[in-house]
Design a protein around this motif. Sequence first.
Motif, PDB file in Angstrom:
ATOM      1  N   HIS A  51      43.746  70.813  34.265  1.00  0.00           N
ATOM      2  CA  HIS A  51      44.042  72.024  33.489  1.00  0.00           C
ATOM      3  C   HIS A  51      43.118  72.139  32.281  1.00  0.00           C
ATOM      4  N   ALA A  52      41.868  71.750  32.438  1.00  0.00           N
ATOM      5  CA  ALA A  52      40.913  71.815  31.335  1.00  0.00           C
ATOM      6  C   ALA A  52      40.475  73.255  31.092  1.00  0.00           C
ATOM      7  N   THR A  53      39.874  73.481  29.940  1.00  0.00           N
ATOM      8  CA  THR A  53      39.299  74.779  29.599  1.00  0.00           C
ATOM      9  C   THR A  53      37.802  74.597  29.404  1.00  0.00           C
ATOM     10  N   LEU A  54      36.996  75.444  30.061  1.00  0.00           N
ATOM     11  CA  LEU A  54      35.553  75.258  30.031  1.00  0.00           C
ATOM     12  C   LEU A  54      34.862  76.607  29.883  1.00  0.00           C
ATOM     13  N   ALA A  64      35.757  81.131  28.022  1.00  0.00           N
ATOM     14  CA  ALA A  64      36.325  79.899  28.573  1.00  0.00           C
ATOM     15  C   ALA A  64      37.412  80.225  29.583  1.00  0.00           C
ATOM     16  N   THR A  65      37.444  79.449  30.685  1.00  0.00           N
ATOM     17  CA  THR A  65      38.455  79.638  31.724  1.00  0.00           C
ATOM     18  C   THR A  65      39.102  78.304  32.073  1.00  0.00           C
ATOM     19  N   LYS A  66      40.313  78.382  32.614  1.00  0.00           N
ATOM     20  CA  LYS A  66      41.015  77.184  33.067  1.00  0.00           C
ATOM     21  C   LYS A  66      40.411  76.701  34.382  1.00  0.00           C
ATOM     22  N   THR A  67      40.191  75.394  34.486  1.00  0.00           N
ATOM     23  CA  THR A  67      39.602  74.848  35.700  1.00  0.00           C
ATOM     24  C   THR A  67      39.818  73.345  35.766  1.00  0.00           C
ATOM     25  N   ARG A  68      39.614  72.777  36.927  1.00  0.00           N
ATOM     26  CA  ARG A  68      39.672  71.316  37.086  1.00  0.00           C
ATOM     27  C   ARG A  68      38.337  70.728  36.663  1.00  0.00           C
ATOM     28  N   VAL A  69      38.383  69.693  35.841  1.00  0.00           N
ATOM     29  CA  VAL A  69      37.160  69.116  35.291  1.00  0.00           C
ATOM     30  C   VAL A  69      37.150  67.610  35.502  1.00  0.00           C
ATOM     31  N   LEU A  70      35.986  67.106  35.882  1.00  0.00           N
ATOM     32  CA  LEU A  70      35.746  65.669  36.019  1.00  0.00           C
ATOM     33  C   LEU A  70      34.717  65.257  34.976  1.00  0.00           C
ATOM     34  N   ARG A  96      32.671  70.832  36.781  1.00  0.00           N
ATOM     35  CA  ARG A  96      33.798  71.679  37.179  1.00  0.00           C
ATOM     36  C   ARG A  96      34.053  71.457  38.668  1.00  0.00           C
ATOM     37  N   GLU A  97      35.229  70.956  38.990  1.00  0.00           N
ATOM     38  CA  GLU A  97      35.567  70.665  40.383  1.00  0.00           C
ATOM     39  C   GLU A  97      36.168  71.887  41.066  1.00  0.00           C
ATOM     40  N   GLU A 258      36.003  80.682  19.313  1.00  0.00           N
ATOM     41  CA  GLU A 258      35.971  80.686  20.777  1.00  0.00           C
ATOM     42  C   GLU A 258      36.120  79.258  21.305  1.00  0.00           C
ATOM     43  N   ASP A 259      36.964  79.105  22.350  1.00  0.00           N
ATOM     44  CA  ASP A 259      37.073  77.800  23.013  1.00  0.00           C
ATOM     45  C   ASP A 259      35.798  77.513  23.802  1.00  0.00           C
ATOM     46  N   VAL A 260      35.404  76.249  23.826  1.00  0.00           N
ATOM     47  CA  VAL A 260      34.250  75.806  24.601  1.00  0.00           C
ATOM     48  C   VAL A 260      34.677  74.785  25.652  1.00  0.00           C
ATOM     49  N   PHE A 261      35.406  73.745  25.232  1.00  0.00           N
ATOM     50  CA  PHE A 261      35.778  72.681  26.152  1.00  0.00           C
ATOM     51  C   PHE A 261      37.015  71.972  25.602  1.00  0.00           C
TER      52      PHE A 261
END
Length: 342
Positions: A51-54, A64-70, A96-97, A258-261
């Motif tokens: 549930h990361a934000t990138l 920035a959008t919600k996404t799965r991050v490794l 981003r997975e 603004e959100d970045v990560f």
Amino acid sequence: MLPRSRIISVVLIGLGAALIAASALAPLFMHTDGRVAVDGEETTLSLRDPHATLRSIAHPEEGATKTRVLRQLHTTVEEPSDADGAQLRVGVSVTREGEHSEDPQDLGGLHTAQVWSFGIDRRDGRVAGDMRVIEQIASPTRTIPGEGWWFAFPPNPEERTYDLFDDTLRGFYPADFVENTTLEGRDVKHYRQHIEPQNVARHYAGPLNTTRLPDGSEGYLYHSARRDLWVDEDSGVLLRLSEGIDDYYGRADGSRAEDVFTFQGEMSEGDIQARVDEATRLGGRSVADIILLVCVILGAILLLAGMVGALWPGRGPRRRRRAEDAGSEDGHAAAADGTPVA
């Protein structure tokens, strides 16, 4: 001339003393203390947040959008490396997975990547000398001074504060000892690093450290982090790592724009178990430690046996006493029958 038993006792004392002395002097000529474990040629720490934000670098206008991050830290041991020091190469990537676009700029979901090269002192794990970083292919190498640690701990780490590296700020920040605990049956030390929001542009210049905000004002990249590390007491192997990262573009006063990560990453149970297995393999006394311990014990046994033999009444004194007793008995017998006694 000394009796044979006395000679043997002296030899045993000499051998025992020699073994103990050799064991005491051995650390001056050989490495018997613990060394940072770098036996594995490659090590990967993988942290995931579903549930990361990138914020996309290729398409920043999307926000920035919600996404799965490794987030991965992949370490390889380079040459030259020996018992005193090791050369490490650490690749740090954020990916981003899941589904990726067909845009060639998407790079399979790769968000950022860096490659760090540096040496460590294997006696305590501290970074030795300068650290060099490459941020992208064909980019110039940047250098910063090494002033602490980066996930390499010595066996039997102390209950103290270690200054650990942060790859975004490119500096070392304190990680405080929290508690002694256990993980998968092993004794571990828990450390925590907490970094308050800092303006990254004040640490070094970079293309992503500043931006133009929607209102036309200049924005600055701010970074904060919290890390929890669980380190095996016996081997110094990092068994578990969790990271909380909050990066955002803000104004000069630090206010958020603004959100970045944003990332709350954890290692999987399987990865933790693999680290535990590695610590079990590397832990315990070294062969040199065991040999020296055996030498000390054997030396003490020989020394004690020799001293007992030397101090214990020997056969010579017993023979003299028996001869004296026999002579005394002959004298009494001669006196009884009137025979003159010399």
